[in-house]
Design a protein around this motif. Structure first.
Motif, mmCIF file in Angstrom:
data_model
loop_
_atom_site.group_PDB
_atom_site.id
_atom_site.type_symbol
_atom_site.label_atom_id
_atom_site.label_comp_id
_atom_site.label_asym_id
_atom_site.label_seq_id
_atom_site.Cartn_x
_atom_site.Cartn_y
_atom_site.Cartn_z
ATOM 1 N N THR A 36 1.854 -11.235 2.966
ATOM 2 C CA THR A 36 2.533 -10.132 3.625
ATOM 3 C C THR A 36 1.995 -8.815 3.092
ATOM 4 O OG1 THR A 36 4.575 -11.389 3.957
ATOM 5 C CG2 THR A 36 4.767 -8.997 3.972
ATOM 6 N N LEU A 37 1.719 -7.872 3.992
ATOM 7 C CA LEU A 37 1.259 -6.545 3.577
ATOM 8 C C LEU A 37 2.299 -5.513 3.979
ATOM 9 C CD1 LEU A 37 -2.180 -4.977 3.502
ATOM 10 C CD2 LEU A 37 -0.438 -3.774 4.841
ATOM 11 N N GLY A 38 2.673 -4.667 3.037
ATOM 12 C CA GLY A 38 3.618 -3.601 3.304
ATOM 13 C C GLY A 38 2.981 -2.236 3.152
ATOM 14 N N ILE A 39 3.362 -1.307 4.006
ATOM 15 C CA ILE A 39 2.979 0.102 3.865
ATOM 16 C C ILE A 39 4.254 0.887 3.622
ATOM 17 C CG2 ILE A 39 1.908 2.110 4.952
ATOM 18 C CD1 ILE A 39 0.313 0.209 6.710
ATOM 19 N N LEU A 68 0.852 -1.181 0.000
ATOM 20 C CA LEU A 68 0.000 0.000 0.000
ATOM 21 C C LEU A 68 0.892 1.236 0.000
ATOM 22 C CD1 LEU A 68 -2.550 -1.101 2.774
ATOM 23 C CD2 LEU A 68 -2.606 -1.611 0.320
ATOM 24 N N LEU A 69 0.798 2.042 -1.052
ATOM 25 C CA LEU A 69 1.579 3.265 -1.135
ATOM 26 C C LEU A 69 0.818 4.374 -0.431
ATOM 27 C CD1 LEU A 69 2.840 1.419 -3.314
ATOM 28 C CD2 LEU A 69 3.340 3.490 -4.630
ATOM 29 N N SER A 70 1.418 4.943 0.605
ATOM 30 C CA SER A 70 0.752 5.881 1.493
ATOM 31 C C SER A 70 1.455 7.236 1.454
ATOM 32 C CB SER A 70 0.752 5.304 2.916
ATOM 33 O OG SER A 70 0.069 6.147 3.815
ATOM 34 N N ASP A 71 1.046 8.139 2.367
ATOM 35 C CA ASP A 71 1.698 9.437 2.468
ATOM 36 C C ASP A 71 2.643 9.501 3.660
ATOM 37 O OD1 ASP A 71 -0.200 9.374 4.443
ATOM 38 O OD2 ASP A 71 -1.199 11.249 3.895
ATOM 39 N N LEU A 117 6.207 -3.762 7.466
ATOM 40 C CA LEU A 117 5.759 -5.043 6.947
ATOM 41 C C LEU A 117 4.889 -5.735 7.981
ATOM 42 C CD1 LEU A 117 8.948 -6.601 5.269
ATOM 43 C CD2 LEU A 117 6.909 -5.711 4.109
ATOM 44 N N PHE A 118 3.689 -6.123 7.566
ATOM 45 C CA PHE A 118 2.815 -6.947 8.402
ATOM 46 C C PHE A 118 3.005 -8.388 7.943
ATOM 47 C CE2 PHE A 118 1.073 -2.770 8.649
ATOM 48 C CZ PHE A 118 0.522 -2.662 9.916
#
Length: 377
Positions: free
Chosen positions: A242-245, A179-182, A265-266
């Motif tokens: 795996t979920l990454g922000i 997920l590309l965040s701010d 990383l989750f």
């Protein structure tokens, strides 16, 4: 092989399929002006991943913002449901065209999928979406996915593309969703506060982790915040994904995160597959079964949910509908598919199995929710 750091995301032996989610604020400035150079850089990163032998799915927001700018609608197209749907109808064509042109410059083919919540909540439609994704990826295309906001209403919406991306990762059988965040990732407190620290790796979205999140979306353009990303993380990690922000506000954001190990990383907490993964990722339940402590303990030990442990029934549902399970203190425990309607459960709740035939007038089933159709949360 398992993922332990950001650099692992560039290893095609570990990550064969990757889902990237991009929000509206990263794609467009005020007035719906595209951040063209940034988008070109991200597409170059997608092409580089393809060159390494990885398959990529792109979940892209931005249709409403882009369409509203072209139609001249106020409030970024979010002033009313009609404005949002009209903006999406215009923006979806334009957005898909932009991605298609950019990908074509690298010799890549774009494919568009527009999904609603029901497309992934209904089992048959979920399997159809999964089959389409698999065929597109194996054919070499880059699926570009967005929520179908031109027809979606509150009742059939994800509401944000973070959760959509996690569900798409399940359907695509991906190993990672980014997920590309701010911001650089999840911080132990508001990142604007002095002394806030980035949390690089997390196993399990606990109440303590949830407390770190803010539900605000600072751009005013999107619909998600850190809280929605934690919901997405729960969906993904239960399915072994795996979920990454990472921070998308920099040029070449994926390379920056991977090279310098910047982000959160989750890590997966278990590896549900097939029907179990689909059940665990469902967002809407038709009803709720409230159970006593003994039943809650039995569920934790892999048992089916029996009528004797049910203390209350909420909502109206039929056999085969998804239901949530919670304890008497309000804690969500599980969700699964009911073997009885809500009316039937109300007749037999709290009663032993041998009493059910008399109460129902027919031979009872083995459980209200069988363990094969039940997923712990």
């Amino acid at each position: 092989m398992t993922i332990t750091r950001m650099s692992d995301l560039a290893d095609p032996q570990i990550v064969q399929r990757l889902v990237l989610k991009v929000g509206s604020a990263l794609l467009f400035g005020k007035g719906g002006v595209p951040h063209a150079a940034w988008m070109a850089g991200l597409v170059a990163e997608i092409a580089a991943a393809r060159g390494r032998g990885q398959q990529v799915v792109l979940v892209s927001s931005g249709a409403i913002a882009l369409g509203a700018a072209r139609l001249g609608l106020p409030g970024g197209g979010r002033g009313s449901l009609a404005d949002a749907q009209a903006s999406a109808a215009v923006g979806q064509i334009a957005l898909a065209g932009m991605w298609s042109q950019l990908l074509a410059e690298h010799g890549l083919i774009a494919a568009q999928l527009l999904l609603t919540l029901e497309d992934l909540e209904d089992r048959r439609r979920y399997l159809n979406a999964a089959a389409t994704l698999g065929r597109l990826l194996n054919a070499g295309a880059i699926p570009v996915i967005n929520e179908n906001d031109s027809v979606a209403t509150d009742e059939i919406r994800f509401g944000d593309n973070d959760r959509l991306a996690a569900r798409v990762a399940q359907a695509a059988n991906a190993q990672v969703v980014m997920l590309l965040s701010d911001v650089d990732g999840l911080y132990d407190r508001n990142p604007k506060e002095p002394g806030a620290s980035l949390v690089p790796r997390i196993t399990g979205v606990t109440p303590a982790i949830q407390a770190m999140a803010s539900g605000d979306s600072g751009s005013g353009m999107g619909s998600g915040g850190m809280s929605s990303k934690l919901v997405a993380a729960r969906i993904a990690t239960r399915a072994g994904i795996t979920l990454g922000i990472i921070n998308g506000q920099h040029p070449d954001p994926v390379s920056r995160a991977i090279t310098h190990d910047i982000g959160t990383l989750f890590l997966p907490t278990r590896s549900d597959r097939g029907r179990k993964a689909w059940l665990g990722g469902r967002q809407r339940m038709k009803g709720v079964l409230v159970v006593d402590g003994g039943c809650a303990d039995a569920l934790e030990h892999g048992k089916s949910l029996l009528a004797s442990g049910i203390r209350a029934v909420e909502g109206s549902f039929r056999r085969g509908d998804p239901v949530g399970v919670r304890d008497e203190h309000g804690l969500a425990l599980a969700q699964g598919l009911a073997e009885y309607s809500s009316i039937e459960v109300e007749r037999i709740m709290g009663r032993r199995t041998e009493e059910h035939a008399v109460l129902l007038g027919y031979a009872p089933r083995s459980a209200v929710v069988h363990r094969d159709q039940l997923v712990l949360l």
